[in-house]
Design an enzyme around this catalytic site. Structure first.
Site, PDB file in Angstrom:
ATOM      1  N   HIS A  80       0.860  -1.192   0.000  1.00 38.23           N
ATOM      2  CA  HIS A  80       0.000   0.000   0.000  1.00 38.23           C
ATOM      3  C   HIS A  80       0.892   1.237   0.000  1.00 38.23           C
ATOM      4  CE1 HIS A  80      -4.041   1.812   1.503  1.00 38.23           C
ATOM      5  NE2 HIS A  80      -3.331   2.735   0.881  1.00 38.23           N
ATOM      6  N   LYS A  98      -6.227  -0.501  -8.796  1.00 41.78           N
ATOM      7  CA  LYS A  98      -6.649   0.039  -7.503  1.00 41.78           C
ATOM      8  C   LYS A  98      -7.942   0.831  -7.660  1.00 41.78           C
ATOM      9  CE  LYS A  98      -6.888   1.639  -3.351  1.00 41.78           C
ATOM     10  NZ  LYS A  98      -6.026   2.699  -2.827  1.00 41.78           N
ATOM     11  N   HIS A 147     -10.439   3.345  -5.768  1.00 40.65           N
ATOM     12  CA  HIS A 147     -10.376   4.296  -4.656  1.00 40.65           C
ATOM     13  C   HIS A 147     -11.595   5.201  -4.672  1.00 40.65           C
ATOM     14  CE1 HIS A 147      -8.968   7.337  -1.853  1.00 40.65           C
ATOM     15  NE2 HIS A 147      -7.934   6.567  -1.561  1.00 40.65           N
ATOM     16  N   HIS A 187      -6.943  -0.961   4.223  1.00 34.78           N
ATOM     17  CA  HIS A 187      -7.349  -0.465   5.554  1.00 34.78           C
ATOM     18  C   HIS A 187      -8.784  -0.863   5.908  1.00 34.78           C
ATOM     19  CE1 HIS A 187      -8.227   2.787   2.798  1.00 34.78           C
ATOM     20  NE2 HIS A 187      -6.996   3.212   2.810  1.00 34.78           N
ATOM     21  N   HIS A 202      -6.555  13.808   1.851  1.00 32.07           N
ATOM     22  CA  HIS A 202      -7.676  13.716   0.922  1.00 32.07           C
ATOM     23  C   HIS A 202      -8.160  15.070   0.423  1.00 32.07           C
ATOM     24  CE1 HIS A 202      -8.016   9.395   1.031  1.00 32.07           C
ATOM     25  NE2 HIS A 202      -7.697   9.481   2.312  1.00 32.07           N
TER      26      HIS A 202
END
Length: 570
Positions: free
Chosen positions: A136, A219, A221, A274, A322
């Site tokens: 990660h 990935k 997200h 996570h 973020h």
């Protein structure tokens, strides 16, 4: 006539043997040597007046006649497969043999030949592990590689393009042009690396071109829109190309709830990042996914282990990572929805139960790339102190717990991402990506890190000193980190489709490319070694209390952890 010496004297000379116990760093974790593949009275050791000399422990045999390139003598191997002592023979950058080293002309039972062309690494009193695998990684800065390598990490899997805002938040490299540039940069980095392409799309075309361009996985997200349609499409592309999918699910539950995400999986294998939720994912119950046979659950090191500071530091970290603003109430609400002490406490216990299978860093995007191994063992120590010995541990040692936790950052991430044929364990035939540790510094500061059988980094003193140890002593890059040695001792993991299209020649890289294999239906939670528990999970939507098989999972935060400040005074 045989001579007898005390255990203490023997351990000082040749390292611990069967029945001897070793403390890991300053933790309460104790490992015990289960077996010894060397021969008492025939141990090999290098040095003045020692065994490995011409005609004694060193034979006349050449490399072509079977002598090793390198032998690590009398090492204590700590691996998911066991805790045992052996000599390790390295040839062509791989682990060729594990057993008894020496001269077959003068010694009995020799399986590993030492010849004039053999280098010796003294493993007496050292612990040898497989290099860590961090799955990660936000590739925000290339300096992460130095930090990771110096911490015992030999493989990094993730995505990014540098400090672009998409990379600061998400672990993926978008598009074939960016993937090519990133893979080209790896020629300058002493590390095994794999790249995630962006998986967020509802149609397959753009994802297919990223896999062909060299992505070894995709990935998903939430910051790019983790909708059921995107999940379904991404998994379909992954099934076609045999690459893994990693997912960070929809915290805000905008595109659906955890049940909708599970339905979109359709039973297909996926690596859940996570899984606790503080790093992101369906609030408050993403943690439930660890009960399913197709989900490979991981968590990241910012919440490892649960301490008195964990909650306080997370809010600011999350706002930065973020691209959120403290001036916008909705952004603050988004951040606060992810930080739940109840699920973080449960995460500790789920790791200890073997229900969470993998630990990774989330580098520079809430996690610390150089602390993945430290945080793993801090969690193990906290759980021993709070929960006692595991049922599978024998009295007097923590071997089972140690094997469970080391599997979380070695063999299990390797299996999850189709790399276990090359890396992930101390096993004959695999790459010699090995880490030597002084037990007092285990998990914190490696004594030596080998990449592809050559020393890439090690503690070293003043280069103008008369010996290697004068201060300042700190970890420095060794010859394996320079020139073509760097590209000949580490690899880049890609898809088989990229191999078939001649990617290495197409983009002109020197590093060997290796295809990932068996990432889809052939693996699942059952494949996660010593970490395949699937308890029935419940999360109370009001109180956030977590239960596994009806048992409330809760533990107190700690205010002191081992492997911490005392190791970093200088």
């Amino acid at each position: 006539m045989p001579a007898r010496i005390s255990r203490a004297t023997y351990a000082q000379m040749f390292g611990p043997t069967v029945g001897d116990k070793v403390r890991l760093a300053d933790t309460d974790l104790i490992i015990e040597v289960e077996r010894d593949l060397t021969t008492y009275g025939e141990e090999v050791k290098f040095g003045g007046g020692k065994v490995i000399r011409d005609g004694m422990g060193q034979s006349q045999l050449s490399r072509a006649e079977g002598a090793m390139d390198t032998v690590i003598t009398n090492a204590l191997i700590l691996d998911h497969s066991g805790i045992y002592k052996a000599d390790i023979g390295l040839l062509d950058g791989r682990i060729a043999l594990i057993g008894k080293a020496g001269n077959p002309d003068t010694q009995p039972g020799i399986s590993i030949i030492i010849g004039p062309g053999t280098e010796i690494i003294a493993g007496e009193g050292k612990i040898v592990t497989a290099g860590g695998i961090d799955t990660h990684v936000h590739f925000i800065s290339p300096q992460q590689v130095d930090e990771a390598l110096n911490a015992g990490i030999t493989c990094m899997v993730g995505g990014g393009t540098g400090p672009a805002h998409g990379t600061l938040a998400t672990t993926c490299t978008p598009g074939p042009w960016h993937i090519a540039r990133l893979i080209q940069s790896f020629d300058g980095l002493p590390m095994n690396i794999g790249v995630f392409g962006k998986g967020n799309a509802s149609l397959p075309g753009a994802l297919e071109e990223m896999v062909r361009a060299g992505a070894c996985g995709l990935k998903l997200h939430e910051d790019w829109g983790c909708t059921p349609a995107a999940i379904d499409n991404c998994l379909s592309v992954a099934d076609h190309f045999d690459v893994q999918v990693a997912i960070h699910t929809d915290t805000l539950n905008e595109g659906g709830f955890v049940e909708d995400t599970l339905n979109a999986f359709k039973g297909r294998t996926i690596h859940s990042f996570h899984t606790e939720g503080a790093g992101g994912g369906h609030a408050p119950d993403i943690i439930r996914v660890c009960q399913y046979p197709n989900v490979l659950p991981a968590s990241t090191n910012p919440t490892r282990p649960y301490t008195v500071n964990t909650i306080a530091e997370h809010l600011d970290m999350l706002m930065v990572c973020h691209h959120l603003s403290p001036a916008i109430p909705e952004d603050i609400a988004f951040a606060e929805s992810r930080i739940r002490k109840e699920t973080i406490a449960a995460e500790d216990i789920l790791h200890d139960m073997g229900a969470f299978s993998i630990i990774s860093s989330d580098s520079q995007a809430m996690g610390r790339v150089g602390e993945m191994i430290i945080r793993c063992w801090q969690t193990a120590d906290k759980m021993k102190k709070q929960r006692g010995s595991l049922p599978d541990d024998r009295p007097g040692n923590d071997n089972y717990r140690a094997r469970r936790y080391i599997a979380k950052y070695t063999i299990n991430p390797a299996i999850a991402h189709g790399m276990a044929h090359e890396i992930g364990s101390v096993e004959v035939g695999k790459r010699a990506d090995l880490v030597l540790w002084n037990p007092a510094f285990f998990g914190v500061k490696p004594d030596m890190v080998l990449l592809g059988g050559w020393i890439a980094t090690a503690p070293m003193g003043d280069a103008n000193g008369s010996i290697p140890t004068p201060q300042p002593m700190h970890t420095r890059p060794m010859f394996g980190s320079f020139g073509k040695a760097r590209t000949n001792t580490s690899i880049t993991f890609v898809s088989q489709a990229a191999m078939d299209e001649g990617l290495r020649e197409k983009i002109g890289v020197d590093k060997q490319l290796v295809a990932v294999v068996n990432t889809r239906g052939g693996i699942g939670k059952h494949s996660m070694i010593l970490n395949n528990a699937m308890p029935q999970m419940e999360v109370d939507p009001e109180t956030y209390e977590v239960r596994a098989d009806g048992e409330l999972l809760t533990c107190e935060p700690v205010d002191v952890v081992p492997m911490a400040q005392r190791y970093f005074l200088f």
